[in-house]
Scaffold this motif. Sequence first.
Motif, PDB file in Angstrom:
ATOM      1  N   TYR A   1      11.395   1.363  -2.288  1.00  0.00           N
ATOM      2  CA  TYR A   1      11.965   2.703  -1.745  1.00  0.00           C
ATOM      3  C   TYR A   1      11.146   4.015  -2.514  1.00  0.00           C
ATOM      4  N   SER A   2      11.918   3.976  -3.893  1.00  0.00           N
ATOM      5  CA  SER A   2      11.732   4.693  -5.023  1.00  0.00           C
ATOM      6  C   SER A   2      10.829   4.367  -5.655  1.00  0.00           C
ATOM      7  N   GLN A   3       9.223   4.149  -5.478  1.00  0.00           N
ATOM      8  CA  GLN A   3       8.474   4.066  -6.818  1.00  0.00           C
ATOM      9  C   GLN A   3       8.343   5.266  -7.362  1.00  0.00           C
ATOM     10  N   ILE A   4       8.269   6.587  -6.150  1.00  0.00           N
ATOM     11  CA  ILE A   4       7.520   8.081  -6.814  1.00  0.00           C
ATOM     12  C   ILE A   4       7.849   7.658  -7.805  1.00  0.00           C
ATOM     13  N   LEU A   5       9.465   7.770  -8.150  1.00  0.00           N
ATOM     14  CA  LEU A   5       9.439   8.292 -10.029  1.00  0.00           C
ATOM     15  C   LEU A   5       9.397   7.534 -10.985  1.00  0.00           C
TER      16      LEU A   5
ATOM     17  N   GLU B   1       0.464  -1.288   0.178  1.00  0.00           N
ATOM     18  CA  GLU B   1       0.338   0.296  -0.093  1.00  0.00           C
ATOM     19  C   GLU B   1       0.550   1.339  -0.017  1.00  0.00           C
ATOM     20  N   VAL B   2       2.017   1.403   0.361  1.00  0.00           N
ATOM     21  CA  VAL B   2       2.949   1.938   0.931  1.00  0.00           C
ATOM     22  C   VAL B   2       3.542   2.485  -0.741  1.00  0.00           C
ATOM     23  N   ASN B   3       3.702   1.717  -1.223  1.00  0.00           N
ATOM     24  CA  ASN B   3       3.496   1.332  -2.778  1.00  0.00           C
ATOM     25  C   ASN B   3       3.313   2.557  -3.978  1.00  0.00           C
ATOM     26  N   ALA B   4       2.518   2.162  -3.065  1.00  0.00           N
ATOM     27  CA  ALA B   4       1.276   2.426  -3.867  1.00  0.00           C
ATOM     28  C   ALA B   4       0.610   3.196  -4.438  1.00  0.00           C
ATOM     29  N   GLN B   5       0.552   4.106  -2.671  1.00  0.00           N
ATOM     30  CA  GLN B   5       0.601   5.749  -2.565  1.00  0.00           C
ATOM     31  C   GLN B   5       1.686   6.738  -2.728  1.00  0.00           C
ATOM     32  N   LEU B   6       2.688   5.688  -2.656  1.00  0.00           N
ATOM     33  CA  LEU B   6       4.217   6.672  -3.727  1.00  0.00           C
ATOM     34  C   LEU B   6       4.080   6.962  -5.299  1.00  0.00           C
ATOM     35  N   ASP B   7       3.575   5.480  -5.435  1.00  0.00           N
ATOM     36  CA  ASP B   7       2.929   6.124  -7.093  1.00  0.00           C
ATOM     37  C   ASP B   7       1.776   6.979  -7.215  1.00  0.00           C
ATOM     38  N   ARG B   8       1.167   6.809  -6.760  1.00  0.00           N
ATOM     39  CA  ARG B   8      -0.166   7.935  -6.499  1.00  0.00           C
ATOM     40  C   ARG B   8       0.534   9.826  -6.410  1.00  0.00           C
ATOM     41  N   ILE B   9       1.151  10.005  -5.390  1.00  0.00           N
ATOM     42  CA  ILE B   9       2.134  11.045  -5.177  1.00  0.00           C
ATOM     43  C   ILE B   9       3.323  11.658  -6.544  1.00  0.00           C
ATOM     44  N   GLY B  10       3.694  10.213  -7.151  1.00  0.00           N
ATOM     45  CA  GLY B  10       4.433  10.055  -7.815  1.00  0.00           C
ATOM     46  C   GLY B  10       3.592  11.407  -9.398  1.00  0.00           C
ATOM     47  N   HIS B  11       2.757  10.667  -9.407  1.00  0.00           N
ATOM     48  CA  HIS B  11       1.758  10.428 -10.602  1.00  0.00           C
ATOM     49  C   HIS B  11       1.307  12.277 -10.299  1.00  0.00           C
ATOM     50  N   SER B  12       1.181  12.634  -9.902  1.00  0.00           N
ATOM     51  CA  SER B  12       0.707  13.757  -9.430  1.00  0.00           C
ATOM     52  C   SER B  12       1.327  15.005  -9.896  1.00  0.00           C
ATOM     53  N   ILE B  13       2.828  14.254  -9.352  1.00  0.00           N
ATOM     54  CA  ILE B  13       3.936  16.056  -9.734  1.00  0.00           C
ATOM     55  C   ILE B  13       4.181  15.033 -11.513  1.00  0.00           C
ATOM     56  N   GLY B  14       4.062  13.993 -11.413  1.00  0.00           N
ATOM     57  CA  GLY B  14       4.372  13.506 -13.397  1.00  0.00           C
ATOM     58  C   GLY B  14       4.089  14.080 -13.926  1.00  0.00           C
ATOM     59  N   VAL B  15       2.753  14.827 -14.075  1.00  0.00           N
ATOM     60  CA  VAL B  15       0.954  15.593 -14.387  1.00  0.00           C
ATOM     61  C   VAL B  15       1.984  16.266 -14.907  1.00  0.00           C
ATOM     62  N   ARG B  16       2.679  17.641 -13.302  1.00  0.00           N
ATOM     63  CA  ARG B  16       3.129  19.146 -12.912  1.00  0.00           C
ATOM     64  C   ARG B  16       3.820  18.725 -13.676  1.00  0.00           C
TER      65      ARG B  16
ATOM     66  N   VAL C   1       1.353   3.753 -19.806  1.00  0.00           N
ATOM     67  CA  VAL C   1       2.625   3.112 -19.342  1.00  0.00           C
ATOM     68  C   VAL C   1       2.215   3.178 -18.248  1.00  0.00           C
ATOM     69  N   GLU C   2       3.138   1.322 -17.794  1.00  0.00           N
ATOM     70  CA  GLU C   2       2.905   0.940 -17.087  1.00  0.00           C
ATOM     71  C   GLU C   2       5.136   1.166 -16.395  1.00  0.00           C
ATOM     72  N   CYS C   3       4.543   1.146 -15.143  1.00  0.00           N
ATOM     73  CA  CYS C   3       5.961   1.457 -14.737  1.00  0.00           C
ATOM     74  C   CYS C   3       6.200   0.619 -13.441  1.00  0.00           C
ATOM     75  N   ASN C   4       7.317  -0.236 -13.605  1.00  0.00           N
ATOM     76  CA  ASN C   4       7.488  -1.003 -12.261  1.00  0.00           C
ATOM     77  C   ASN C   4       9.583  -1.063 -11.757  1.00  0.00           C
ATOM     78  N   ILE C   5       9.485  -0.476 -10.272  1.00  0.00           N
ATOM     79  CA  ILE C   5      11.195  -0.848 -10.343  1.00  0.00           C
ATOM     80  C   ILE C   5      11.938  -2.569 -10.360  1.00  0.00           C
ATOM     81  N   VAL C   6      12.355  -2.644 -11.323  1.00  0.00           N
ATOM     82  CA  VAL C   6      12.218  -4.486 -11.436  1.00  0.00           C
ATOM     83  C   VAL C   6      14.219  -4.399 -10.636  1.00  0.00           C
ATOM     84  N   ARG C   7      15.064  -3.514 -10.174  1.00  0.00           N
ATOM     85  CA  ARG C   7      16.247  -3.357  -9.723  1.00  0.00           C
ATOM     86  C   ARG C   7      16.471  -2.714  -9.157  1.00  0.00           C
ATOM     87  N   ASP C   8      16.893  -2.681  -7.733  1.00  0.00           N
ATOM     88  CA  ASP C   8      17.023  -1.720  -6.709  1.00  0.00           C
ATOM     89  C   ASP C   8      19.180  -2.368  -6.358  1.00  0.00           C
TER      90      ASP C   8
END
Length: 200
Positions: free
Chosen positions: A145-149, A43-58, A164-171
């Motif tokens: 941790y960097s799911q916001i990207l 759920e934290v990953n999902a929240q970071l992704d949502r926050i990142g999406h809002s940032i990306g739009v701007r 698009v769909e984005c995923n962190i595959v290596r960290d």
Amino acid sequence: MTSKTQAGAALWAKIPKANAELFALTYGSLVTELVRDYEDPIEVNAQLDRIGHSIGVRCVDEFLSKADVSGLGERMFSCSTLRDTAEVVAKVGFKMFLGVSAEVGGFSQDQRSFSVYLQDNPLATFVELPSESAQGGDDLRRLKYSQILCGVIRGALEQVNLKVECNIVRDMLKGDEVNEIRVDLKEVLADGAGDDYKEE
């Protein structure tokens, strides 16, 4: 240095800067608060992704306005293929907003997916995830941790009509030698505003 890399450096020079350590610590505080609030790393990953999406739009508006003011506009960033778009995201976008260079590679045969490689992740400065043997460590290993990207990339590309769909595959926080974000094109959206935005 390629022209897109040079353009990214030129745009980076025009952006107001925040202290890198403060930026990393502030982001770390955000992630820590989300972990406390949601407890489930998925759920934290999902929240970071949502926050990142809002940032990306701007970010797209900021990107286009800075590129236009700098005289780099359409001729430099005209993207006719996903490969062109990937190059702009990695070499210009990451440099402009995070001050780091990223590389692009791993294109699929059908040219509908690619990877963005980051050797340096400014979000992960001072960060160490608990080992699996630590109490709760196994659970936190599922945290991206960097799911916001991923969200930022998804939001920005959505603004230019690419779903698009984005995923962190290596960290690197999990022992990998590089940070890798996999981007898969799902759909090219219809151009123009949706029905909700059309004038009556």
